[in-house]
Motif scaffolding. Structure first.
Motif, mmCIF file in Angstrom:
data_model
loop_
_atom_site.group_PDB
_atom_site.id
_atom_site.type_symbol
_atom_site.label_atom_id
_atom_site.label_comp_id
_atom_site.label_asym_id
_atom_site.label_seq_id
_atom_site.Cartn_x
_atom_site.Cartn_y
_atom_site.Cartn_z
ATOM 1 N N ALA A 263 14.506 -6.773 -5.709
ATOM 2 C CA ALA A 263 14.191 -6.019 -4.487
ATOM 3 C C ALA A 263 15.028 -4.745 -4.412
ATOM 4 C CB ALA A 263 14.437 -6.884 -3.260
ATOM 5 N N GLY A 264 16.291 -4.841 -4.798
ATOM 6 C CA GLY A 264 17.161 -3.668 -4.776
ATOM 7 C C GLY A 264 16.694 -2.587 -5.732
ATOM 8 N N ILE A 265 16.287 -2.998 -6.920
ATOM 9 C CA ILE A 265 15.793 -2.037 -7.913
ATOM 10 C C ILE A 265 14.506 -1.374 -7.422
ATOM 11 C CG2 ILE A 265 14.832 -1.807 -10.241
ATOM 12 C CD1 ILE A 265 16.749 -4.077 -11.087
ATOM 13 N N LEU A 266 13.626 -2.172 -6.832
ATOM 14 C CA LEU A 266 12.371 -1.629 -6.308
ATOM 15 C C LEU A 266 12.627 -0.664 -5.152
ATOM 16 C CD1 LEU A 266 10.213 -4.875 -6.416
ATOM 17 C CD2 LEU A 266 9.823 -2.797 -7.758
ATOM 18 N N ALA A 267 13.615 -0.975 -4.325
ATOM 19 C CA ALA A 267 13.971 -0.080 -3.220
ATOM 20 C C ALA A 267 14.476 1.251 -3.765
ATOM 21 C CB ALA A 267 15.038 -0.732 -2.343
ATOM 22 N N LEU A 268 15.257 1.193 -4.840
ATOM 23 C CA LEU A 268 15.761 2.407 -5.482
ATOM 24 C C LEU A 268 14.604 3.270 -5.979
ATOM 25 C CD1 LEU A 268 18.312 3.921 -6.600
ATOM 26 C CD2 LEU A 268 17.961 2.643 -8.720
ATOM 27 N N ILE A 269 13.631 2.609 -6.595
ATOM 28 C CA ILE A 269 12.462 3.330 -7.109
ATOM 29 C C ILE A 269 11.668 3.954 -5.963
ATOM 30 C CG2 ILE A 269 10.249 3.062 -8.301
ATOM 31 C CD1 ILE A 269 11.592 0.838 -9.970
ATOM 32 N N ALA B 224 6.704 3.156 3.398
ATOM 33 C CA ALA B 224 6.762 2.355 2.173
ATOM 34 C C ALA B 224 7.713 1.177 2.349
ATOM 35 C CB ALA B 224 7.213 3.228 0.998
ATOM 36 N N PHE B 225 8.866 1.441 2.951
ATOM 37 C CA PHE B 225 9.824 0.365 3.207
ATOM 38 C C PHE B 225 9.248 -0.649 4.197
ATOM 39 C CE2 PHE B 225 14.367 0.765 1.757
ATOM 40 C CZ PHE B 225 14.095 1.618 0.696
ATOM 41 N N GLY B 226 8.550 -0.139 5.212
ATOM 42 C CA GLY B 226 7.941 -1.032 6.191
ATOM 43 C C GLY B 226 6.890 -1.927 5.562
#
Length: 202
Positions: free
Chosen positions: A105-111, A127-129
């Motif tokens: 999840a952290g890596i995807l958030a970074l992307i 996108a985050f929502g």
């Protein structure tokens, strides 16, 4: 100088009335029209319905109108794709432990954050929502295997149903402001119109 509270209240009536009607229709359609066809999936429908409200809110945050609609739509698509990747990859990282899901999840958030550079239409808050909505539906359906909830929805179902609800939220948003503008009296005072615009632009 700000607009008076009285002007704000008076100017918001069209927006408020249309919003209330649309909220009623969205919940009514989902639970009374769509819900009966889902049989045992009614409990899983609730968080999907909530996703519609999430996108609706981000439509206002994105500036409303055509631009707000497109930014929220594109952001929602990016978020759902990220959520789908998390569901597909996360559980297999580090042997299916929570830390593996968290790392993914952290890596995807970074992307997602770097996606801002792709185009102005990639509205990261939306996108985050959307990503959060997918994760929430994934968790509440028990498909993450970390909860005791019975699995009654597939991974594809989570992603597709959440995306449909998010798109519906975008549509609700643009219908909301379009209809509200249409029923606003043409002779509305300038300060009342400014009050609505001031709140929408926040």
């Amino acid at each position: 100088m700000g607009v008076s509270m009285g002007a704000r209240m008076k100017g918001l009536w069209p927006l408020a009335i249309v919003g209330a009607v649309l909220v009623f229709l969205w919940i009514e359609i989902c639970f009374d029209w769509v819900g009966p066809n889902l049989k045992g999936d009614i409990p899983q429908l609730a968080p999907v319905v909530a996703a519609g409200f999430v996108a609706w809110g981000f439509y206002f945050a994105a500036g409303t109108g055509k631009t707000g609609f497109l930014k929220t739509l594109v952001g929602s698509i990016f978020g759902v794709v990220a959520g789908a990747i998390l569901m597909a990859v996360g559980p297999s990282v580090t042997g299916g432990t929570v830390i593996g899901v968290s790392l993914t999840a952290g890596i995807l958030a970074l992307i997602l954050l770097f996606c801002i550079a792709i185009n102005d239409l990639v509205f990261v808050p939306a996108a985050f929502g959307a990503f959060a909505c997918v994760v929430f539906v994934w968790q509440i359906t028990g498909l993450d295997n970390f909860a005791a909830t019975p699995n009654t929805m597939t991974f594809t179902g989570v992603a597709v149903n959440t995306l449909i609800a998010l798109i519906a939220g975008c549509v609700l948003g643009i219908v909301h402001t379009t209809v509200a503008a249409a029923i606003t009296p043409k002779g509305q005072k300038a300060d009342e119109a400014a009050a609505v615009q001031e709140i929408v632009d926040r």
